[in-house]
Design a protein around this motif. Structure first.
Motif, PDB file in Angstrom:
ATOM      1  N   LEU A 143       0.825  -1.208   0.000  1.00 42.43           N
ATOM      2  CA  LEU A 143       0.000   0.000   0.000  1.00 42.43           C
ATOM      3  C   LEU A 143       0.858   1.257   0.000  1.00 42.43           C
ATOM      4  O   LEU A 143       0.524   2.260  -0.640  1.00 42.43           O
ATOM      5  N   LEU A 144       1.968   1.210   0.721  1.00 44.87           N
ATOM      6  CA  LEU A 144       2.825   2.391   0.843  1.00 44.87           C
ATOM      7  C   LEU A 144       3.487   2.766  -0.479  1.00 44.87           C
ATOM      8  O   LEU A 144       3.692   3.952  -0.760  1.00 44.87           O
ATOM      9  N   VAL A 145       3.833   1.768  -1.284  1.00 45.80           N
ATOM     10  CA  VAL A 145       4.540   2.044  -2.537  1.00 45.80           C
ATOM     11  C   VAL A 145       3.637   1.899  -3.754  1.00 45.80           C
ATOM     12  O   VAL A 145       4.073   2.101  -4.889  1.00 45.80           O
ATOM     13  N   GLY A 146       2.367   1.543  -3.531  1.00 46.98           N
ATOM     14  CA  GLY A 146       1.422   1.467  -4.638  1.00 46.98           C
ATOM     15  C   GLY A 146       1.615   0.271  -5.547  1.00 46.98           C
ATOM     16  O   GLY A 146       1.370   0.373  -6.760  1.00 46.98           O
ATOM     17  N   ARG A 147       2.052  -0.875  -4.985  1.00 46.80           N
ATOM     18  CA  ARG A 147       2.249  -2.074  -5.801  1.00 46.80           C
ATOM     19  C   ARG A 147       1.455  -3.233  -5.199  1.00 46.80           C
ATOM     20  O   ARG A 147       1.157  -3.257  -4.007  1.00 46.80           O
ATOM     21  N   THR A 148       1.138  -4.204  -6.065  1.00 46.38           N
ATOM     22  CA  THR A 148       0.469  -5.408  -5.575  1.00 46.38           C
ATOM     23  C   THR A 148       1.438  -6.164  -4.669  1.00 46.38           C
ATOM     24  O   THR A 148       2.552  -6.489  -5.079  1.00 46.38           O
ATOM     25  N   PRO A 149       1.056  -6.423  -3.427  1.00 48.51           N
ATOM     26  CA  PRO A 149       1.984  -7.077  -2.500  1.00 48.51           C
ATOM     27  C   PRO A 149       2.265  -8.520  -2.894  1.00 48.51           C
ATOM     28  O   PRO A 149       1.388  -9.243  -3.374  1.00 48.51           O
ATOM     29  N   GLU A 150       3.521  -8.938  -2.680  1.00 46.29           N
ATOM     30  CA  GLU A 150       3.941 -10.309  -2.949  1.00 46.29           C
ATOM     31  C   GLU A 150       4.787 -10.801  -1.777  1.00 46.29           C
ATOM     32  O   GLU A 150       5.534 -10.033  -1.172  1.00 46.29           O
ATOM     33  N   TYR A 151       4.652 -12.088  -1.471  1.00 47.89           N
ATOM     34  CA  TYR A 151       5.492 -12.692  -0.447  1.00 47.89           C
ATOM     35  C   TYR A 151       5.896 -14.081  -0.917  1.00 47.89           C
ATOM     36  O   TYR A 151       5.043 -14.923  -1.183  1.00 47.89           O
ATOM     37  N   LEU A 152       7.195 -14.286  -1.057  1.00 53.69           N
ATOM     38  CA  LEU A 152       7.756 -15.547  -1.525  1.00 53.69           C
ATOM     39  C   LEU A 152       7.164 -15.952  -2.877  1.00 53.69           C
ATOM     40  O   LEU A 152       6.871 -17.123  -3.135  1.00 53.69           O
ATOM     41  N   GLY A 153       6.990 -14.953  -3.746  1.00 59.73           N
ATOM     42  CA  GLY A 153       6.496 -15.231  -5.094  1.00 59.73           C
ATOM     43  C   GLY A 153       4.995 -15.383  -5.194  1.00 59.73           C
ATOM     44  O   GLY A 153       4.481 -15.666  -6.285  1.00 59.73           O
ATOM     45  N   LYS A 154       4.270 -15.217  -4.117  1.00 62.97           N
ATOM     46  CA  LYS A 154       2.815 -15.346  -4.136  1.00 62.97           C
ATOM     47  C   LYS A 154       2.170 -13.975  -3.938  1.00 62.97           C
ATOM     48  O   LYS A 154       2.487 -13.265  -2.976  1.00 62.97           O
ATOM     49  N   LYS A 155       1.278 -13.610  -4.872  1.00 56.03           N
ATOM     50  CA  LYS A 155       0.562 -12.353  -4.729  1.00 56.03           C
ATOM     51  C   LYS A 155      -0.418 -12.440  -3.558  1.00 56.03           C
ATOM     52  O   LYS A 155      -1.100 -13.438  -3.385  1.00 56.03           O
ATOM     53  N   GLY A 205      10.698  -4.262  -8.825  1.00 51.90           N
ATOM     54  CA  GLY A 205       9.800  -3.657  -7.855  1.00 51.90           C
ATOM     55  C   GLY A 205       9.377  -4.579  -6.727  1.00 51.90           C
ATOM     56  O   GLY A 205       8.591  -4.178  -5.859  1.00 51.90           O
ATOM     57  N   THR A 206       9.880  -5.816  -6.717  1.00 55.06           N
ATOM     58  CA  THR A 206       9.514  -6.762  -5.666  1.00 55.06           C
ATOM     59  C   THR A 206      10.176  -6.380  -4.339  1.00 55.06           C
ATOM     60  O   THR A 206      11.375  -6.103  -4.304  1.00 55.06           O
ATOM     61  N   LEU A 207       9.384  -6.351  -3.296  1.00 57.72           N
ATOM     62  CA  LEU A 207       9.918  -6.012  -1.973  1.00 57.72           C
ATOM     63  C   LEU A 207      10.783  -7.155  -1.451  1.00 57.72           C
ATOM     64  O   LEU A 207      10.297  -8.291  -1.313  1.00 57.72           O
ATOM     65  N   PRO A 208      12.063  -6.896  -1.151  1.00 64.32           N
ATOM     66  CA  PRO A 208      12.882  -7.957  -0.534  1.00 64.32           C
ATOM     67  C   PRO A 208      12.340  -8.298   0.854  1.00 64.32           C
ATOM     68  O   PRO A 208      12.050  -7.397   1.648  1.00 64.32           O
ATOM     69  N   THR A 209      12.201  -9.572   1.133  1.00 63.30           N
ATOM     70  CA  THR A 209      11.621  -9.987   2.417  1.00 63.30           C
ATOM     71  C   THR A 209      12.624 -10.744   3.287  1.00 63.30           C
ATOM     72  O   THR A 209      12.258 -11.643   4.045  1.00 63.30           O
TER      73      THR A 209
END
Length: 557
Positions: free
Chosen positions: A391-403, A518-522
């Protein structure tokens, strides 16, 4: 010098856990990814009529968990009610129906809340065949659910998340029983009781008669800690010298409490084939653990209050064998997990120190949490953290390759709302309904005012979190509290499990998406910070108003 010894004890514990979690975490990953069964496991599958190669959807997995747990409640309730006809009953009669229901629910849900005196209520057979067995299988159930959620992240458009009966069997036979055997041997060496005698009448050094209880204590003690269960063989729990004889056995028990919860993040990292992800979850757990540990230590070491200042330390309710340092370490470990075992009376802690035992549970017991429940709870927090970052960066969130879509967020939001709703509603009903309020205030609460409210809040927080420890001043054996806390334990255990399994099913069905710029490093420090603050914001702050009315108000007096 107190702080020096405290830091030295913490460093020793951290070293042991650091070495053990690396090897145990990797071993558990191999256990749950292996396609081979031992002969004993194959025999168990034939008896149960289970095809070990058949996967289950999340709904089928959830039904298996619920059916198995329901049978456990019925069997344990029946054992208590029929105790007078069972062998090794030690001449004890049937357990009161309300207490039997509460106890059956308590041990099946991995809570081990005890509204009774164990050595005065239960014989050896019920302790062994009932309580000790549930200590194993309830812990195995929690680990199985955590592994199912991990498979949800690993799955690639699949509809299955594993097989509950296989996960349950492997956890019990390959993980819990071997470690418990070694741990029980060490406790016996340290002086813990392990026999089948009843009550011995002896003459004390002053010439008076004394009754010494016996029983198979060490074998139950070890799995009570290893499985983050917590129910004591004796009413004194881990402060009793037959359960916890020496300072080194006390450190061993703290180690056992934290061993599997701190090892499961590595299992997670191994199974998703990126150990950095597991390391990020582990560090998040450690940060939360240390923040609350040092805050609790500061409150107890300062010895607030007249009695504490006169005595030189806040030693009321603490064992001289363990002192302040090992008492604080044990209290933080047991409330940061869903263990509930105690070697000191949390009711006697300073107001602020007691508040942190409550706050540990109010965080959802995710740092490191109970066996299994800590990992799947922290993964839900990680999903929410990723969503907030998106939400903060305006992108669809993903975690470990899963939307992370609307379905996943709804399930995660419901998950984190279950426990606060159960606690606050339970306390509100206890104090708002006139007939119930009179019994709670006049019978159950022995300390009116702010501390009495803290006792009641602690009880429902402990029940809803499946912890099982208590502020000792509360009489929870009344019909209302037995029933209300029993319901809180049931819903607090199985609603989150169903939601976690539903989340696993939703994630498993999603195809992984490729990593982009644009993927957030987790796995880095930024994500760890985000997870820690998310855990605080979405859980602990819900309870801030009730904490101000209870321990904070008491601490300011």
């Amino acid at each position: 010098m107190t702080w020096f010894y405290f830091l030295a004890s913490l460093a020793l514990l951290a070293l042991a856990l650091g070495i053990a979690q690396h090897h145990l975490g990797s071993y558990m990953a191999r256990v749950f990814t292996s396609d081979k069964d031992t002969k004993v496991e194959a025999f168990c599958y034939r008896i149960m009529g289970v095809d070990p190669r058949a996967g289950q959807t999340w709904k089928s997995y959830a039904r298996s968990v619920l059916a198995f747990s329901f049978c456990g409640v019925v069997l344990l309730y029946a054992l208590q009610r029929l105790q007078s006809w069972l062998p090794w009953s030690m001449d004890k009669g049937s357990v009161n129906p309300a207490v039997a229901f509460n106890t059956a629910v308590s041990f099946v849900t991995n809570t081990n809340w005890q509204a009774y005196s164990p050595e005065a209520t239960l014989g050896h057979f019920v302790q062994l065949a009932g309580l000790c067995v549930q200590n194993f299988v309830s812990a195995a159930t929690g680990i199985a659910v955590a592994i199912a959620l991990v498979r949800g992240f690993v799955g690639r458009g699949e509809h299955t998340i594993g097989n509950f009966w296989v996960d349950l069997t492997r956890t019990t036979l390959r993980i819990l029983m071997p470690i418990a055997a070694v741990g029980a041997f060490l406790l016996i060496v340290g002086g813990a009781a392990q026999n089948f005698i009843g009550f011995m009448h002896v003459t004390g050094i002053a010439g008076g008669d004394q009754i010494i209880p016996g029983g198979p204590v060490a074998s139950q003690e070890v799995i009570k800690e290893l499985g983050t269960n917590g129910g004591g063989f004796f009413n004194g729990n881990s402060s009793h010298p037959f359960e916890n004889p020496q300072p080194w056995t006390n450190m061993l028990e703290i180690f056992l409490i934290l061993l599997i919860p701190f090892s499961l993040p590595r299992t997670f990292g191994k199974m998703v084939k990126d150990v950095r992800q597991g390391r990020a979850i582990l560090i998040s757990m450690i940060v939360l653990f240390l923040i609350n540990l040092f805050a609790m230590a500061a409150a107890e070491f300062s010895g607030h209050g007249t009695a504490g200042r006169l005595a030189g330390a806040a030693m009321e309710g603490k064992e001289q064998r363990f002192g302040l340092i090992q008492s604080v370490l044990f209290a933080n470990a047991t409330t940061m997990t869903s263990t509930g075992a105690v070697n000191s009376m949390h009711d006697s802690y300073t107001a602020i120190g007691g508040m942190f035992t409550m706050l540990n549970m109010m965080l959802g017991e995710i740092s490191p949490g109970g066996v299994g429940s800590g990992l799947y709870g922290m993964l839900v927090i990680a999903v929410i953290a990723v969503f907030i970052a998106g939400l903060l960066v305006g992108r669809t969130p993903e975690y470990l390759g899963k939307k992370i879509g609307p379905r996943e967020m709804k399930l995660s939001a419901l998950y984190i709302l279950v426990m606060p709703a159960l606690v606050l509603c339970g306390v509100a009903l206890s104090l708002a309904i006139p007939g119930i309020r009179d019994g709670v205030v006049n019978t159950s609460i022995s300390n009116p005012g702010e501390h009495g409210l803290s006792e009641l809040v602690y009880a429902f927080t402990s029940g809803a979190n499946n912890n099982g420890s208590a502020f000792a001043g509360l009489d929870a054996s009344t019909n209302w509290l037995c029933a209300a806390i029993g319901v809180a334990m049931l819903l607090g255990r199985f609603l989150p499990i169903i939601l976690a399994l539903a989340l696993a099913g939703a994630l498993a069905e999603r195809e992984p998406v490729p990593v982009t710029a644009g993927t957030l490093p987790t796995h880095n420090a930024l994500f760890i910070t985000l997870v820690v603050f998310t855990a605080i914001l979405v859980t602990a702050l819900v309870f801030f108003p009730v904490l101000t009315l209870g321990p904070l108000a008491e601490g300011l007096i």
